[in-house]
Structure formats: C-alpha cells, structure tokens
Design a protein around this motif. Structure first.
Motif, short mmCIF file in Angstrom:
data_model
loop_
_atom_site.label_atom_id
_atom_site.label_comp_id
_atom_site.label_asym_id
_atom_site.label_seq_id
_atom_site.Cartn_x
_atom_site.Cartn_y
_atom_site.Cartn_z
N ILE A 178 0.87 -1.18 0.00
CA ILE A 178 0.00 0.00 0.00
C ILE A 178 0.90 1.22 0.00
N CYS A 179 0.59 2.18 -0.84
CA CYS A 179 1.42 3.38 -0.99
C CYS A 179 1.60 4.10 0.35
N ARG A 180 2.84 4.52 0.63
CA ARG A 180 3.10 5.19 1.91
C ARG A 180 3.09 6.70 1.79
N GLY A 203 -1.71 10.96 2.04
CA GLY A 203 -2.90 11.22 1.25
C GLY A 203 -3.13 10.24 0.11
N CYS A 204 -2.35 9.16 0.06
CA CYS A 204 -2.56 8.16 -0.99
C CYS A 204 -2.70 6.80 -0.32
N SER A 205 -3.61 6.00 -0.84
CA SER A 205 -3.73 4.65 -0.27
C SER A 205 -3.85 3.62 -1.38
N TYR A 219 6.04 3.12 -2.84
CA TYR A 219 5.02 4.01 -3.40
C TYR A 219 4.33 3.39 -4.61
N CYS A 220 3.09 3.88 -4.86
CA CYS A 220 2.31 3.33 -5.96
C CYS A 220 2.82 3.81 -7.30
N SER A 221 3.46 4.99 -7.32
CA SER A 221 3.82 5.59 -8.60
C SER A 221 5.04 6.49 -8.42
N ARG A 273 5.07 9.47 -9.20
CA ARG A 273 4.54 10.74 -8.71
C ARG A 273 4.54 10.75 -7.18
N CYS A 274 4.00 9.69 -6.57
CA CYS A 274 3.96 9.63 -5.11
C CYS A 274 5.38 9.57 -4.53
N ALA A 275 6.28 8.87 -5.21
CA ALA A 275 7.66 8.75 -4.72
C ALA A 275 8.31 10.13 -4.69
#
Ligand SMILES: [Zn+2]
Length: 187
Positions: free
Chosen positions: A135-137, A140-142, A156-158, A160-162
């Motif tokens: 699950i993305c850490r 605000g992202c899950s 991270y999921c992407s 962008r999130c990283a």
C-alpha cells in the motif's frame, strides 16, 4: 492473458478509491473501469455498482492484512472470495486473438470480475509471495500495488507519489536542521 495478469483487475478496482475522490461512484464510472476488459462488458445496474464497491472493500482488506504482516487473515479473506466466486474456465478466441483462457463466462459482471480478480491474486501470491502486496506510503494516498523489485523495497504506488514524498522528506530535513541551528545558537 496469463492467469497472474488477472491480478491487475484487483489493482484497477481497488485504486478507484482515493481519499480525495472516489472514481467508482456511478454507473458511468463503472462502465469506464470495465471498458479496458472487453470480455467483462455488458449491461450494469445500480446493484452491480454496489457489488463492485463491496468487492473493492474486500480486496483492499486483503492488502491491509498482508501489509500488516497478517498473512493468515489475508489468505483467509482471499480463500473466502474464491469460494464465493468460483471460476468456470473456457477457452476463447474472440476478435482474432489466439486461444486464451476466460475464467468465467456466465454470471453478472461483478461475479465475473470477482472470479478473475480473486483467481489472479491467488496465482500471484502463490507464484511470488504474499509480501509482494503493498500500500502506498505517500501522505494522502492509499493506492495498492504489487512490489516486483528484487529486494522487495517498493514503497510508493507511482513515481509521482515517490517524488512527492521525497520532496516532503527533504523539506522536513531542512526545517529540522534550521530548528537545530536556532537551538544551538547558530553555532
Ligand atoms: Zn501513491
């Protein structure tokens, strides 16, 4: 389509729920989700939407249990989905594609989606291990993902999130250093 690739159905469905905006809130958004899988097309009703949202919650719970380190619970949840949504495999060769396996040809759209998703996830876990579920850490992202790195280090999921999280961590470090400087009287 190989069986493990059915696990993508899991990611696509679970990640329609974002804290900021739920992108599976009406029949149009459900149709959009299903468009990418022609064999999952068909008429959908309000009841199907409710069933898909319920399935989404059940699938997310598997990721939550797995990332908590509770493999037993994750597997129990997935096994019960497999019982509720059995597969009835058929070879199919529509639209000029070579013969490939459809996991189930009958039943409602949510039933077929659930059967494919549960089977794909089960194959994925048995092939690659339950610790691949993540699950993305990012704040605000899950979103959920499968960690395919060799050292199981994905957070991270992407991208962008990283990069968003890296920038936030960098700023926090700068702030912390500035605070230390002030406390130490700027020495
Ligand atoms: Zn994310």
């Amino acid at each position: 389509m190989d069986l493990a690739s059915y696990a993508d159905l899991v990611i696509e469905l679970v990640n329609t729920s974002e804290p900021a905006e739920d992108s599976l809130r009406d029949l149009d958004s459900l149709q959009r989700l299903l468009q990418i899988r022609p064999h999952l097309g068909g008429r959908v009703t309000r009841r199907d939407l409710d069933a898909m949202r319920e399935l989404r919650a059940e699938l997310r719970a598997i990721f939550v249990a797995a990332t908590r380190g509770d493999a037993e619970e994750a597997v129990e949840r997935l096994n019960s989905l497999l019982i509720q949504h059995p597969v009835h495999p058929q070879l199919s060769g529509h639209d000029g594609q070579c013969w490939h396996l459809h996991l189930t040809e009958s039943g409602s759209v949510p039933d077929r989606y659930a059967a494919g998703a549960a089977m794909g996830l089960a194959v994925k876990i048995s092939d690659q291990g339950i610790d691949r579920l993540g699950i993305c850490r990012a704040d605000g992202c899950s979103n959920v993902f499968f960690d395919t790195t060799t050292n199981r280090s994905r957070r991270y999921c992407s991208d962008r999130c990283a990069s968003r999280s890296n920038v936030a961590a960098y700023r926090a470090r700068i702030r912390e250093n500035a605070d230390t400087d002030i406390r130490d009287g700027g020495q």
